[in-house]
Design an enzyme around this catalytic site. Structure first.
Site, mmCIF file in Angstrom:
data_model
loop_
_atom_site.group_PDB
_atom_site.id
_atom_site.type_symbol
_atom_site.label_atom_id
_atom_site.label_comp_id
_atom_site.label_asym_id
_atom_site.label_seq_id
_atom_site.Cartn_x
_atom_site.Cartn_y
_atom_site.Cartn_z
ATOM 1 N N GLU A 88 0.864 -1.175 0.000
ATOM 2 C CA GLU A 88 0.000 0.000 0.000
ATOM 3 C C GLU A 88 0.901 1.225 0.000
ATOM 4 O O GLU A 88 1.625 1.471 0.955
ATOM 5 C CB GLU A 88 -0.861 -0.047 1.267
ATOM 6 C CG GLU A 88 -2.016 0.909 1.296
ATOM 7 C CD GLU A 88 -2.791 0.761 2.613
ATOM 8 O OE1 GLU A 88 -3.053 -0.382 3.045
ATOM 9 O OE2 GLU A 88 -3.093 1.800 3.212
ATOM 10 N N ASP A 100 -4.679 10.236 10.092
ATOM 11 C CA ASP A 100 -3.379 9.699 10.480
ATOM 12 C C ASP A 100 -2.812 10.336 11.735
ATOM 13 O O ASP A 100 -2.961 11.526 11.983
ATOM 14 C CB ASP A 100 -2.388 9.872 9.326
ATOM 15 C CG ASP A 100 -2.669 8.888 8.203
ATOM 16 O OD1 ASP A 100 -2.675 7.675 8.499
ATOM 17 O OD2 ASP A 100 -2.919 9.324 7.072
#
Lengths: 408, 258
Positions: free
Chosen positions: B47, B58
């Site tokens: 990924e 995040d």
């Protein structure tokens, strides 16, 4: 209060999916879906509830001190050759319009059973207004604030702490409002059940832009009543307001959106000049994109990275504008101007000497453009004086014109 | 038209290891060397993060990797340039993960076309609403045989999980706890959620991500789904390394064999 009227179908109001034209929506990661979905499903119903409205109205009246005066500024009017009225949001408890929204959202949070409140703040006015209502309701309060803003708005940091809030510095990115907002959203992702996020401006995922606008719409609701009393007419010729995310402007425009005779003027922060590379004039520098989960105009690089904006005023230092405002810009319903740091400072000194009112730096941006609109002498102009200048004293004193020896 | 993600899950039902790395990190031209080492040392899927200035989902570690990659000069344009011939070396399925804004500006159709040209198999865009995907973009992604992978969380309702499963292709990304990446919430408390997911018998394979950092957490993910996704722990492992390949080898061995 008419906060809950159904406005679907109006060209300038939010549609059922949370859009204003092609702007708005809720571009949230799945982790936020339950929180945002809960708000989307419940906010209109809660706002419509008579017991909510009663509590909201009562607090605005007895705690905030509303209605805020609509003041005819005689000497300012003489100078700019128009009938200039100042909507005195600076006289609200906590010193700005922000408290209208935090009162509304804290009542909403209580009805949703939330026990912990988070908020972002730029100038600190929204942080103070949030810390204040949390103290009032006895709820835990965490305020995210960019490290740079913590330095330049020290009095408001102290007020938040005294009110019992935890002030968390946002150290990522440009360390200003955008980053404080990122950190608040991340906190919300990590605390999905017990926490309500009191977003302070008319931006963010649907329903925030509409919800915040409705809470702030008390500003234009009062303007209408007050103008009718003072001039015999409900509608002014112009409404002028500064725009960072755009909550005071949204509130000042709201009840005039569908009145085409009322010209709406938005003033963005030009910083050191729109093309200086140090500006926050989003409509001039921005392109369609997504910021804080809303599709709107925003300042970004050609690779789609969000640009770090600049303004002397922490409250306008935001690289986007709320989706309503992008729509008003694109449809031409509102005219967008911008004022530089220097112009805003001069306007602040001018208002102080002409009217004995020290305005917030943010509001000074709106005042700074009075000289640039071709008013007729009989034109009624309402400027939203969104906040008071106490928090900006250090900046004002530091920038006093040198040749006056301190006398402006 | 076959997609490498489907081929992978057709042959491997359990213990699929997907590793996330921000493109252009630690250095701009590390994208391909990292992918090569991941493939050589036993990852099953890669990924690649498309760095963004404001990655809302995040935590600090991946945020910092994004900031560093952007400083290094990474952008979608540079990334596609780097990936131009990567299929000569990499046979693993490759996903691009990132936020919607840079992709929108690049143009959804342009983006999908580029992905297909270079050989990307799937995309994760956590802030792309499922409704908008279905109504506006699905035909474009399908035209280019790109799988769009959606996330589910412990707070996602059963009805919505089913809906997400019906719209998703490739696999469903099960976020182990309601958090930003790298938060280290305890996965042990999530057994009921994992059981709930299993009981739904989704049409797509499921990979569990967030909080997977070592053999114990990977095994826990693998025993509850088709495998796991590691991001933050991997970024942390390579951010200061002087020997990328050796570090990646050790890291994967640690996850797989202790």
């Amino acid at each position: 209060m008419k906060i809950a009227e159904n406005t679907f179908g109006s060209k300038y109001h939010v549609d059922e999916k949370g859009f204003y034209g092609r702007f708005g929506g809720a571009y949230i990661p799945e982790m936020l879906f339950p929180n945002v979905d809960e708000l989307q499903r419940n906010y209109l119903q809660i706002l419509k509830d008579p017991s909510f409205q009663q509590e909201f109205d009562q607090l605005l009246r007895d705690y905030v001190g509303r209605p805020s005066p609509l003041y005819f500024a005689k000497r300012l009017s003489e100078k700019y050759k128009a009938q200039i009225y100042l909507k005195r949001e600076d006289l609200n408890h906590t010193g700005a319009h922000k408290v209208n929204n935090t009162i509304g959202q804290i009542l909403l949070a209580k009805r949703l059973g939330k026990t912990r409140i988070i908020a972002e703040t730029g100038a600190g006015q929204h942080g103070v207004a949030t810390a204040t209502v949390c103290a009032l309701m006895g709820l835990e309060c965490v305020v995210y604030m960019g490290s740079i803003d913590i330095q330049r708005q020290a009095p408001n940091v102290a007020r938040m702490k005294m009110l019992g809030a935890t002030v968390v510095p946002a150290t990522s990115g440009s360390q200003t409002l955008k980053d404080a907002c990122n950190e608040a959203i991340r906190d919300w992702i990590n605390n999905p059940v017990d926490t309500h996020y009191i977003l302070g401006t008319a931006a963010g995922p649907h329903p925030y832009p509409d919800m915040v606008t409705r809470f702030q719409s008390v500003i234009s609701e009062e303007i209408k009543k007050q103008l009718l009393e003072k001039t015999g007419k409900e509608n002014p010729d112009y409404v002028m307001a500064c725009i960072g995310g755009g909550s005071n402007a949204a509130g000042a425009y709201y009840h005039f959106l569908d009145e085409p005779d009322v010209k709406l003027i938005a003033i963005e922060a030009g910083g050191k000049g729109v093309h200086s590379g140090h500006s926050a004039a989003t409509t001039q520098l921005g392109k369609l994109g997504i910021i804080h989960a809303s599709k709107t105009l925003l300042m970004q690089t050609e690779d789609g990275q969000i640009t770090e904006p600049y303004s002397i005023s922490a409250g306008l230092d935001y690289p986007g504008i709320g989706p309503l405002h992008s729509h008003l810009y694109e449809t031409g319903r509102a005219t967008f101007l911008n004022a530089t740091d220097d112009e805003a400072l001069q306007a602040a000194y001018e208002l102080t000497r002409l009217e004995g009112i020290i305005p917030a730096l943010e509001s000074s941006h709106a005042l700074a453009k009075l000289g640039q609109v071709a008013f007729k002498p009989e034109d009624v102009v309402v400027v939203c004086l969104s906040g008071r200048g106490d928090k900006d004293m250090e900046t004002y004193i530091r920038n006093l014109p040198a040749n006056t020896g301190g006398n402006v | 038209m076959s997609n490498r993600i489907d081929q992978l899950f057709a042959g491997k039902k359990t213990g699929v290891l997907n590793i996330y790395c921000t493109a252009g990190f630690p250095e701009l031209n590390d994208t391909l060397p990292v992918m090569q080492s991941l493939q050589q040392h036993g990852a099953d899927m890669i990924e690649l993060g498309m760095p963004f200035s404001d990655p809302l989902a995040d935590g600090p570690v991946i945020q910092d990797s994004s900031t560093r990659a952007i400083k290094n000069g990474m952008s979608l344009k540079v990334l596609f340039e780097q990936l131009k011939d990567f299929r000569q070396h990499i046979h693993l399925p490759v996903l691009l993960m990132g936020y919607l804004n840079p992709v929108l500006l690049y143009g959804i159709e342009n983006f999908c076309k580029k992905c297909a040209e270079v050989g990307v198999d799937g995309v994760i865009l956590p802030d792309l609403p499922m409704d908008e995907y279905e109504h506006a973009y699905k035909p474009v992604f399908e035209k280019y045989n790109l799988h769009l992978i959606f996330l589910v969380t412990p707070e996602t309702s059963e009805e919505r999980i089913k809906k997400i499963d019906s719209v998703s292709k490739g696999f469903v990304y099960a976020v182990s706890s309601s958090s930003t990446t790298g938060k280290d919430k305890d996965m042990g408390n999530q057994q009921a959620y994992f059981e709930r997911l299993k009981a739904l018998a989704l049409k797509n394979p499921v990979l569990i991500g967030f909080g997977i950092k070592d053999k114990a957490t990977f095994d826990a993910a693998a025993s509850n789904s088709n495998g796991g996704i590691i991001g933050t722990a991997f970024i942390r492992a390579i951010e200061n390394t002087t020997n990328l390949d050796a570090t990646i080898k050790t890291f994967i061995a640690g996850v797989k064999h202790n």
